[in-house]
Scaffold this active site. Structure first.
Site, PDB file in Angstrom:
ATOM      1  N   TYR A  33       0.808  -1.228   0.000  1.00 32.94           N
ATOM      2  CA  TYR A  33       0.000   0.000   0.000  1.00 32.94           C
ATOM      3  C   TYR A  33       0.838   1.274   0.000  1.00 32.94           C
ATOM      4  O   TYR A  33       0.275   2.369   0.055  1.00 32.94           O
ATOM      5  CB  TYR A  33      -0.938  -0.005   1.203  1.00 32.94           C
ATOM      6  CG  TYR A  33      -1.912  -1.158   1.191  1.00 32.94           C
ATOM      7  CD1 TYR A  33      -3.048  -1.122   0.402  1.00 32.94           C
ATOM      8  CD2 TYR A  33      -1.682  -2.296   1.963  1.00 32.94           C
ATOM      9  CE1 TYR A  33      -3.946  -2.183   0.372  1.00 32.94           C
ATOM     10  CE2 TYR A  33      -2.562  -3.367   1.943  1.00 32.94           C
ATOM     11  CZ  TYR A  33      -3.685  -3.304   1.150  1.00 32.94           C
ATOM     12  OH  TYR A  33      -4.565  -4.361   1.114  1.00 32.94           O
ATOM     13  N   HIS A  38      -4.844   6.183  -0.925  1.00 31.19           N
ATOM     14  CA  HIS A  38      -5.477   6.026   0.383  1.00 31.19           C
ATOM     15  C   HIS A  38      -4.491   6.218   1.525  1.00 31.19           C
ATOM     16  O   HIS A  38      -4.895   6.341   2.679  1.00 31.19           O
ATOM     17  CB  HIS A  38      -6.107   4.634   0.470  1.00 31.19           C
ATOM     18  CG  HIS A  38      -7.487   4.618   1.053  1.00 31.19           C
ATOM     19  ND1 HIS A  38      -8.276   5.745   1.193  1.00 31.19           N
ATOM     20  CD2 HIS A  38      -8.238   3.582   1.541  1.00 31.19           C
ATOM     21  CE1 HIS A  38      -9.440   5.400   1.731  1.00 31.19           C
ATOM     22  NE2 HIS A  38      -9.433   4.113   1.962  1.00 31.19           N
ATOM     23  N   ASN A  85     -10.304   0.859   7.508  1.00 29.20           N
ATOM     24  CA  ASN A  85     -11.683   0.804   7.977  1.00 29.20           C
ATOM     25  C   ASN A  85     -11.827   0.648   9.487  1.00 29.20           C
ATOM     26  O   ASN A  85     -12.929   0.797  10.018  1.00 29.20           O
ATOM     27  CB  ASN A  85     -12.438  -0.336   7.282  1.00 29.20           C
ATOM     28  CG  ASN A  85     -12.606  -0.097   5.799  1.00 29.20           C
ATOM     29  OD1 ASN A  85     -12.166   0.920   5.265  1.00 29.20           O
ATOM     30  ND2 ASN A  85     -13.233  -1.039   5.119  1.00 29.20           N
ATOM     31  N   ASN A 131     -14.353   5.767   5.024  1.00 26.88           N
ATOM     32  CA  ASN A 131     -14.519   4.688   5.995  1.00 26.88           C
ATOM     33  C   ASN A 131     -13.623   4.823   7.221  1.00 26.88           C
ATOM     34  O   ASN A 131     -14.016   4.445   8.331  1.00 26.88           O
ATOM     35  CB  ASN A 131     -14.281   3.342   5.318  1.00 26.88           C
ATOM     36  CG  ASN A 131     -15.404   2.959   4.378  1.00 26.88           C
ATOM     37  OD1 ASN A 131     -16.538   3.383   4.560  1.00 26.88           O
ATOM     38  ND2 ASN A 131     -15.097   2.172   3.365  1.00 26.88           N
TER      39      ASN A 131
END
Length: 205
Positions: A33, A38, A85, A131
């Site tokens: 990631y 994000h 999340n 989220n």
């Protein structure tokens, strides 16, 4: 002063000052990631680390934590490792442990409604469909905390899958634009800590 009193005083001096603020950058942990849209919150924390003297990484509250003095205040800097999340689990645990008021929690995160190279500062507000913010608001029990939103750009077209978009990587051109934004983020965070949120909004929104 006796030996016991001297040892106690030295012990107290060696203990880090209890943090007055939490600065949390949101993202997903792991190499897969890195530099994704994000993870703009993690990237912003990286920029903060370059500007301020952070303590070495410490894993607690299910987060990578550092300590630094910013704006004259002791701050706990967090990169939650819960995946996006569930970001609220880490932040609420730290908030409860250190008894930090919500208005002293600053959250930095990505926003698809803003173009790359822009940022928005807000004193409080809803999750706006994010989220990570939904989790924080639910577990901290309030939405009355300041936040810095980093623009990551809208989906290329309406049919593009949102998850695929936010987990895509920034281009080299995007990273050049973000470099300046992250410098502004560091300045904005310091102003917020000093109680000058209005000035931060006027300067960077």
């Amino acid at each position: 002063m006796g030996l016991f009193e001297k040892l106690k005083a030295l012990s107290e001096q060696s203990q880090p000052t209890r943090p007055e603020f939490i600065i949390a950058g949101l993202g997903n942990p792991g190499v897969a990631y890195e530099n994704t849209r994000h993870n703009a919150g993690f990237l912003a924390i990286d920029a903060l680390e370059k500007k301020y003297s952070f303590t070495p990484n410490e894993h607690k509250f299910n987060a990578v934590c550092n300590r630094a003095v910013i704006g004259g205040k002791s701050c706990l800097i967090m990169r939650p490792q819960t995946f996006m999340n569930k970001s609220g689990e880490a932040i609420s645990d730290a908030m409860d442990f250190y008894e930090i008021d919500p208005e002293n929690i600053i959250v930095i995160y990505d926003d698809i409604s803003l173009d790359v190279g822009t940022m928005r500062i807000r004193r409080k507000g809803s999750a706006g469909g994010h989220n990570g913010m939904k989790s924080i608001i639910a577990l901290c029990g309030t939405q009355d905390f300041p936040r810095v939103k980093i623009g990551i750009g809208a989906k290329p077209h309406p049919d593009y899958d949102l998850a695929d978009w936010v987990l895509s990587r920034f281009s080299d051109e995007d990273m050049k634009k973000l470099s300046e934004v992250f410098n502004h983020t560091a300045e904005a965070v310091e102003l917020i800590i000093k109680g000058e949120t209005g000035e931060a909004m006027n300067r960077f929104n």
